[in-house]
Design an enzyme around this catalytic site. Sequence first.
Site, short mmCIF file in Angstrom:
data_model
loop_
_atom_site.label_atom_id
_atom_site.label_comp_id
_atom_site.label_asym_id
_atom_site.label_seq_id
_atom_site.Cartn_x
_atom_site.Cartn_y
_atom_site.Cartn_z
N GLY A 46 7.90 31.52 31.76
CA GLY A 46 8.72 32.67 32.12
C GLY A 46 9.55 32.34 33.35
O GLY A 46 9.22 31.41 34.10
N GLN A 51 14.26 33.95 40.90
CA GLN A 51 13.70 32.60 41.16
C GLN A 51 14.79 31.53 41.21
O GLN A 51 14.55 30.43 41.70
CB GLN A 51 12.65 32.25 40.09
N CYS A 94 2.92 30.03 39.42
CA CYS A 94 4.29 30.51 39.58
C CYS A 94 5.16 29.33 40.01
O CYS A 94 4.78 28.58 40.92
CB CYS A 94 4.34 31.61 40.64
N LEU A 95 6.29 29.19 39.36
CA LEU A 95 7.20 28.09 39.69
C LEU A 95 7.71 28.21 41.13
O LEU A 95 8.15 27.21 41.70
CB LEU A 95 8.37 28.07 38.70
N HIS A 136 4.00 39.59 35.20
CA HIS A 136 4.32 38.64 36.27
C HIS A 136 5.84 38.61 36.52
O HIS A 136 6.29 38.64 37.68
CB HIS A 136 3.78 37.26 35.86
N GLU A 137 6.62 38.59 35.44
CA GLU A 137 8.09 38.52 35.59
C GLU A 137 8.68 39.84 36.07
O GLU A 137 9.59 39.85 36.92
CB GLU A 137 8.75 38.11 34.26
N HIS A 140 8.33 40.04 39.65
CA HIS A 140 9.36 39.29 40.39
C HIS A 140 10.61 40.14 40.60
O HIS A 140 11.25 40.06 41.66
CB HIS A 140 9.78 38.03 39.61
#
Length: 171
Positions: A46, A51, A94-95, A136-137, A140
Amino acid sequence: MALRDIITLPDKRLRLVSDPVKSVDAAVRALVSDMFETMYDAPGVGLAAIQVGIPKRIVTIDTAKKDEPKRPQILINPAVVWSSDEKAAYEEGCLSIPEYYEEVERPARVKVKAIDLDGKPVELDADGLLATVLQHEIDHTNGVLFIDYISKLKRDRVIKKFTKAAKRTDD
Ligand code: GNR
Ligand code: NI
């Protein structure tokens, strides 16, 4: 199509509340295309626009396994409209917090509303990994990170590690 840089802790932009997309125009379509390229390259399941430094409420997701055909999902202005009382725990990463993983408990099932690339309303019922990644997204897009759900001791430790690493590279 272009790869974009993924911002990481302690970048303060990760705490921004992203703006709703007013119209799905060429710039939004180009951003979505770059987000997929960046997400598959990372690789991640994702990605939220913030990000890559763009504070717009846009999310790309693909939870297909490596041996499965790609299953790209685009969510614009996504919102959780229902979540189950039942919880599920997943080891999250998480990236934007590279190489850090912790178990997080969240609602096991969610219903999400959004619009697609044609500006059409879409509704998703998710469980399993997809339910976790959607939450999670969407977090963000609201400036929330998965480390906000772990103990303060662990959170402070990981933030300190990334803050120190960033100081070392800019002097
Ligand atoms: O690639 C990712 N894997 C992942 C695993 C468990 C729970 C959430 C995620 S999302 C993450 C990519 C990312 O940082 N998206 O914002
Ligand atoms: Ni993330």
